[in-house]
Design a protein around this motif. Structure first.
Motif, PDB file in Angstrom:
ATOM      1  N   ARG A   1       0.836  -1.205   0.000  1.00  0.00           N
ATOM      2  CA  ARG A   1       0.000   0.000   0.000  1.00  0.00           C
ATOM      3  C   ARG A   1       0.869   1.251   0.000  1.00  0.00           C
ATOM      4  O   ARG A   1       1.986   1.256   0.522  1.00  0.00           O
ATOM      5  N   PRO A   2       0.357   2.350  -0.545  1.00  0.00           N
ATOM      6  CA  PRO A   2       1.084   3.621  -0.462  1.00  0.00           C
ATOM      7  C   PRO A   2       1.256   4.044   0.994  1.00  0.00           C
ATOM      8  O   PRO A   2       0.469   3.663   1.868  1.00  0.00           O
ATOM      9  N   ALA A   3       2.290   4.829   1.238  1.00  0.00           N
ATOM     10  CA  ALA A   3       2.531   5.332   2.589  1.00  0.00           C
ATOM     11  C   ALA A   3       3.241   6.668   2.492  1.00  0.00           C
ATOM     12  O   ALA A   3       3.899   6.980   1.491  1.00  0.00           O
ATOM     13  N   ALA A   4       3.102   7.451   3.543  1.00  0.00           N
ATOM     14  CA  ALA A   4       3.756   8.755   3.623  1.00  0.00           C
ATOM     15  C   ALA A   4       4.485   8.866   4.946  1.00  0.00           C
ATOM     16  O   ALA A   4       4.174   8.160   5.912  1.00  0.00           O
ATOM     17  N   TYR A   5       5.452   9.755   4.970  1.00  0.00           N
ATOM     18  CA  TYR A   5       6.197  10.074   6.194  1.00  0.00           C
ATOM     19  C   TYR A   5       6.002  11.549   6.467  1.00  0.00           C
ATOM     20  O   TYR A   5       6.398  12.395   5.663  1.00  0.00           O
ATOM     21  N   LEU A   6       5.366  11.864   7.590  1.00  0.00           N
ATOM     22  CA  LEU A   6       5.119  13.250   7.976  1.00  0.00           C
ATOM     23  C   LEU A   6       6.274  13.695   8.873  1.00  0.00           C
ATOM     24  O   LEU A   6       6.319  13.387  10.061  1.00  0.00           O
ATOM     25  N   LEU A   7       7.197  14.397   8.270  1.00  0.00           N
ATOM     26  CA  LEU A   7       8.423  14.832   8.943  1.00  0.00           C
ATOM     27  C   LEU A   7       8.211  16.188   9.596  1.00  0.00           C
ATOM     28  O   LEU A   7       7.744  17.131   8.947  1.00  0.00           O
ATOM     29  N   CYS A   8       8.557  16.290  10.874  1.00  0.00           N
ATOM     30  CA  CYS A   8       8.465  17.560  11.595  1.00  0.00           C
ATOM     31  C   CYS A   8       9.870  18.163  11.643  1.00  0.00           C
ATOM     32  O   CYS A   8      10.756  17.619  12.309  1.00  0.00           O
ATOM     33  N   SER A   9      10.070  19.273  10.928  1.00  0.00           N
ATOM     34  CA  SER A   9      11.421  19.826  10.776  1.00  0.00           C
ATOM     35  C   SER A   9      11.375  21.350  10.771  1.00  0.00           C
ATOM     36  O   SER A   9      10.826  21.941   9.843  1.00  0.00           O
ATOM     37  N   PRO A  10      11.951  21.992  11.816  1.00  0.00           N
ATOM     38  CA  PRO A  10      12.542  21.444  13.035  1.00  0.00           C
ATOM     39  C   PRO A  10      11.493  20.690  13.853  1.00  0.00           C
ATOM     40  O   PRO A  10      10.299  20.902  13.679  1.00  0.00           O
ATOM     41  N   HIS A  11      11.995  19.863  14.783  1.00  0.00           N
ATOM     42  CA  HIS A  11      11.074  18.966  15.475  1.00  0.00           C
ATOM     43  C   HIS A  11      10.384  19.675  16.637  1.00  0.00           C
ATOM     44  O   HIS A  11      11.014  20.351  17.446  1.00  0.00           O
ATOM     45  N   ASN A  12       9.090  19.492  16.698  1.00  0.00           N
ATOM     46  CA  ASN A  12       8.242  19.965  17.780  1.00  0.00           C
ATOM     47  C   ASN A  12       7.738  18.722  18.514  1.00  0.00           C
ATOM     48  O   ASN A  12       7.102  17.868  17.879  1.00  0.00           O
TER      49      ASN A  12
END
Length: 393
Positions: free
Chosen positions: A170-181
């Motif tokens: 299945r498709p997938a995404a990565y939700l990157l927090c940058s800078p990180h909170n």
């Protein structure tokens, strides 16, 4: 001479311009959620006056009656020029941007472009609570990839999460927090390139929330995700909301890498037309003309990080605190205090200080609190004093 320089710096510091009485006249969430005897150091609003270029741009627009629908490319052009000056990045192409109402609604639009209902979205916990809420409301499921013990990205955990997210093809995404909170960690170019390589190998699309990008410790440099090798099919969300305290003037930009340009054609019309025209004007002015104000803010935040570390060392030495390189948030490990999973409740009930409970940030957040540093030094000192009294008294 040093006293003169210190006085000049204090006079320029936006965090030293407003009194508590002035702040309590505000009607926004930070100052209306709790009674007046509570010090609010929780939600990401700053205790600052607006930058003069922003005030001037919005006031002029109102005087013209310029309150219609957004149009033109002034906003992405201003951000592209800011990115070139501030981060040394010239890869933000105006034609590969789309207006969205704010960063989190833009995140949802981006996730809808690259995944379908029921597909997985990987996040690095502990992380900004709306990641869980908005992803769930969009009909996607969360797969957690915990941060390492050093609060940095754990590439092994990330790869394992990518495997789980892509199970069954299945498709997938990565939700990157940058800078990180909430940690304030600033990801390095090498870390982000490794992320891009992993995502490429596993067929995971990266969506980067970079809303805190302007708020970086002096001497450090933010690295845009789309600037690293392998990130060409990534998507990024940016705005001036956090850097200039513009959450109430909603406008953000969805930015595509060169290989993701076609995705933007599928952004629904209602996303752009729902963006505030006055918000666009405000954010444009911030990126174009608000850098001097931002520099003064960043200097004030640097002072506040050092102050908080010193005060905790003196009054609450058991609390773990690693000052971040970015954001105006402090992530405090209160587990040694023995206050249970929700120390924020103790600090509120017994100390009358409102902080964000760490449990809301996902796995690894229990026993922690998030403290908002974007306030006057005197407020931070009073908050730590109250927190210490709540523990000892």
């Amino acid at each position: 001479m040093s006293g003169v320089l210190s006085g000049t710096r204090d006079s320029m510091n936006p965090l030293r311009q407003l009194t508590i009485d002035q702040l309590r006249e505000r009607t926004s969430l930070k100052w209306r959620e709790y009674p007046d005897d509570v010090l609010p150091l929780w939600v990401a609003e700053m205790d600052v006056p607006l930058a003069e270029p922003v005030v001037r741009a919005v006031t002029d627009a109102l005087a013209r009656g310029d309150t219609g629908y957004p149009a033109g490319t002034a906003y992405p052009q201003a951000l592209a020029e800011f990115a070139r000056r501030r981060w040394g990045w010239d890869g933000l192409a105006v034609q590969r941007t789309a207006l969205v109402p704010d960063v989190m609604h833009g995140v949802v639009e981006a996730l809808r472009l690259v995944t379908g209902p029921g597909d997985a979205v990987v996040v690095n916990c502990p992380v900004y609570p709306p990641f869980y809420e908005f992803v769930g409301h969009a009909g996607r499921r969360i797969v957690e990839a915990p941060l390492g013990a050093d609060l940095r990205l754990d590439l092994g955990a990330l790869e394992e999460a990518f495997h789980r997210a892509r199970a069954g093809g299945r498709p997938a995404a990565y939700l990157l927090c940058s800078p990180h909170n909430p940690t304030g960690v600033l990801h390095t170019a090498d870390e982000l390139a490794a992320v891009a390589s992993l995502a490429g190998r596993h067929g995971v699309r990266v969506v980067a929330d970079e809303i805190h990008a302007p708020v970086v410790v002096g001497g450090e440099r933010f690295v845009p995700y789309l600037s690293v090798p392998g990130a060409e099919n990534g998507l990024s969300l940016m705005s001036a909301s956090k850097g200039w305290n513009l959450a109430g003037l909603r406008a953000a930009l969805l930015i595509a890498g060169p290989a993701a340009a076609a995705d933007l054609a599928r952004v629904p019309f209602e996303a752009s037309v729902s963006t505030s025209h006055i918000g666009v004007i405000a954010h444009t002015a911030a990126f174009r003309d608000g850098e001097e104000w931002l520099d003064a803010l960043v200097a004030g935040l640097d002072d506040n990080r050092r102050l908080l570390a010193a005060l905790l060392g003196e009054h609450l030495p058991a609390i773990g605190y690693q000052p971040g390189q970015a954001t105006y948030l402090a992530w405090l490990d209160c587990r040694p205090l023995g206050l249970g999973d929700d120390p924020a409740a103790v600090f509120l009930d017994s100390g009358r200080v409102a902080l964000n409970p760490g449990s809301a940030f996902g796995t690894g957040g229990g026993g922690h609190v998030r403290l908002n540093l974007a306030t006057a030094p005197e407020v931070i000192a009073e908050a730590v004093s109250r927190m210490a009294s709540a523990v000892t008294g």
